[in-house]
Write an enzyme that holds these catalytic residues in place. Structure first.
Site, short mmCIF file in Angstrom:
data_model
loop_
_atom_site.label_atom_id
_atom_site.label_comp_id
_atom_site.label_asym_id
_atom_site.label_seq_id
_atom_site.Cartn_x
_atom_site.Cartn_y
_atom_site.Cartn_z
CG ASP A 174 28.10 25.76 25.87
OD1 ASP A 174 28.56 24.75 26.46
OD2 ASP A 174 27.38 26.61 26.43
CE LYS A 221 30.13 19.44 29.80
NZ LYS A 221 29.76 20.84 29.53
CD GLU A 230 31.75 24.09 29.77
OE1 GLU A 230 31.44 24.32 30.95
OE2 GLU A 230 31.45 23.03 29.19
CG ASP A 246 30.48 27.96 33.47
OD1 ASP A 246 29.25 27.76 33.57
OD2 ASP A 246 31.15 27.58 32.49
#
Ligand code: AMP
Length: 606
Positions: free
Chosen positions: A8, A70, A171, A193
């Site tokens: 992850d 990211k 994810e 999420d």
């Protein structure tokens, strides 16, 4: 065959998991932690620090500490997200030749892929240390809402780290896999999420081993970082009101404020009020200034309410795309550290009309799902079928800058679409095509993925050549294009120019540079070990000299003092030659002193 690890790769933290005898285990990093901050720091000595150690030194070295990369990966410099990212990043983001946003540190520029590659390399090495074997294969997760460029860039980061990326997994899909397999959930599931940098919502149907993603939506620019910034802004304003000092331009202070804001935010998940204390945060001609504030959960909720409310629209969009009402959802799963905030849980309950579930650790559940996907790929877990969707429509630009959609968003992947192209003028030998991804009817409002040219077309009257172009979205959500001459059945050559990202040559170059840096880092580490050894020897020699030095003659005493002074100088100057010489001299002098100790045991004299 080595094992495939599940990674992850979060905006804020990463988690690595592996399947062992059918169960998923989080592999701790070299420091023993189950998650690793996604932070890379460059020291003045050009060392690369990664994870907790990098995050810790961020306060004193904010300009050279790269976090939340990211948010930049696969992004164009002029895109809204880069501009927004730059507002809150303490480090410098510059425009690369290809238009991507890159990071600048110590006058060197790095692509976000290279920085992510450094993080992934560290994760790979930690996993190897834990497993006691080499790790090559990996499944890496990305937000469901990542477009092709962001997925490709993530895959490139894996290659830079020496990993073979077997699958790019969404994810929320990973989280659903974990809940489905470990907790035995079935039915219609919504995965909410909210991580450090992105928000994703997916609706999945879990039934008899089939995990079908029905719809997905999200916001690539909403996450815990924004919550931290909301608190930070309030801290800056409060401080300015009290002292008249604006801390916004003080990068060092900002870094400390950011850390304190995140800490306060996390504390407010379990307590009703928290104190923020940052001594010596600034100074003016009246002296040092300290920041002391109290933040209640109610006040914190006011600061973040707008951000939490921004998650409503994507949830509604996902429900609409799935043709479902909230009452059709059997379970709502909370994923991502930011869902620990009580207001987030309240809003989720309000959106879906039911209490959300957090049975599995929200920081680890995505990594666990990635490890499950690894086991599926290795054939260890059978009878599971994963049907994912593409989050964004794929189209080509047509006349007047409009878009012709070939693959609609939320179509199951892998999928493909073929279209016949021909020429508009006689003896035309090339045709240019522009591929875009996004939901707008106007081409320029979408993400430009690539331009490609059908070249060397047979000379023929207009409209005669029939070239079939196939657009494919693979299981990783990555777009591929191929073309075939219908008449001859031969592959038609195409030149593809990606509008962003790294070329294979650039990736090779980065890998070679990483290798060189590693050698440099190893040498530097070895030198630091030598300096530490010398430091230890100084300490011991000083102690022994204090007790037994008076047994030495004057010349020897002088030599001891000189040796200690030289060794200290060598350490202060970090001079390699001097350090090596000092180690030698130290050993000789220590020997003389230890002989004295041997002949005078227990007779130390002042
Ligand atoms: P992730 O990307 O899932 O690792 O989520 C990281 C985000 O979750 C960061 O912004 C953290 O500050 C946030 N976070 C972690 N723990 C908590 C907590 N106890 N309360 C609120 N936010 C948290």
């Amino acid at each position: 065959m080595g094992r495939t690890i599940g990674i992850d790769l979060g905006t804020t933290n990463c988690c690595v998991c592996v399947s062992e005898s059918g169960a998923q285990t989080v592999t701790p990093n070299k420091e023993g932690s189950r998650t690793t901050p996604s932070v890379v720091a460059f020291t003045d000595q050009d060392e690369h620090l990664i994870g907790h150690i990098a995050k810790r030194q961020g306060v004193t070295n904010p300009k050279n500490t790269i976090y939340a990369v990211k948010r930049l990966i696969g992004q164009r410099y002029d895109s809204e997200s880069i501009t927004r990212a730059r507002e809150h990043l303490a480090y410098e983001v510059v425009c690369a030749d290809n238009g991507d946003g890159w990071v600048k540190c110590h006058e060197k520029v790095y692509s976000p892929q290279e920085i992510s590659g450094m993080i992934l390399r560290e994760l790979k090495e930690s996993a190897e240390e834990y497993l006691g074997e080499e790790v090559i294969d990996a499944v890496i997760t990305v937000p469901a809402y990542f477009d092709d460029a962001q997925r490709q860039a993530t895959k490139d980061a894996g290659a830079i780290a020496g990993l073979e990326v077997k699958r790019i997994l969404n994810e929320p899909t990973a989280a659903a896999l974990a809940y489905g397999l470990i907790e035995g959930f079935s039915g219609m599931v919504a995965v909410y999420d909210l991580g450090g940098g992105t928000f994703d919502v997916s609706i999945l149907e879990l039934a008899n081993g089939v995990f079908e993603v029905v719809a997905t939506s999200g916001d690539t620019f909403l996450g815990g970082e924004d919550f931290d910034n909301a608190v930070l802004n309030w801290m800056v304003e409060s401080f300015q009101k009290e002292t008249g000092i604006n801390l916004r331009f003080d990068k060092m202070a900002l870094q400390r404020l950011k850390e304190a804001a995140e800490k306060a935010k996390c504390e407010l998940s379990s307590v009703e009020e928290t104190e923020i204390s940052l001594p010596f945060i600034s100074s003016d001609n009246t002296g040092a200034k300290h920041l002391n504030l109290k933040l209640s959960r109610t006040h914190f909720n006011d600061l973040i309410r707008e951000l939490v409310d921004r998650t409503r629209q994507p949830c509604e969009a996902a429900l609409a795309a799935a043709h479902l009402n909230e009452s059709d959802i059997d379970r709502v799963l909370l994923v991502g550290g930011q869902t620990r905030t009580p207001l987030v849980q309240d809003v989720v309950q309000d959106i879906f009309g039911q209490e959300p579930c957090m049975d599995l650790n929200p920081d680890e559940v995505v990594g666990i799902g990635a490890a499950i996907q690894s086991s599926i790929l290795e054939g260890e877990i059978k009878d599971i079928v994963l049907l994912d969707v593409t989050p964004l429509s794929l189209g080509i630009e047509t006349q007047g800058g409009l878009v012709y959609k070939m693959i609609e968003s939320n179509a199951n992947i892998p999928t493909q679409y073929s279209q016949i192209f021909t020429t508009v003028s006689d003896n035309q030998t090339t045709v240019s095509i522009h591929i875009v991804q996004g939901e707008s009817e106007i081409s320029s409002n979408n993400r430009s993925l690539a331009r490609f040219e059908l070249v060397d077309l047979p000379t023929a009257p207009k409209g005669v050549p029939q070239i079939e172009v196939t657009f494919e979205i693979d299981t990783n959500g990555i777009v591929k294009v191929s073309a075939m001459d219908m008449q001859s059945g031969k592959a038609q050559s195409i030149n593809i120019t990606p509008t962003s990202g790294l070329s294979p040559g650039e990736i090779e170059e980065i890998i070679a540079r990483a290798e060189m840096n590693r050698e440099h880092d190893e040498k530097r580490k070895e030198f630091i070990r030598k300096m530490n050894k010398l430091e230890g020897m100084i300490h011991t020699l000083e102690k022994t000299n204090a007790e037994y030095g008076s047994y030495l003659n004057e010349e020897e005493q002088g030599r001891v003092k000189e040796t200690i002074a030289d060794a200290r100088k060598a350490i202060n100057l970090e001079d390699e030659g001097m350090v090596f010489q000092s180690l030698d001299k130290m050993a000789r002098v220590s020997k003389v002193l230890s002989e004295v100790v041997m002949f005078n045991p227990g007779k130390s004299k002042e």
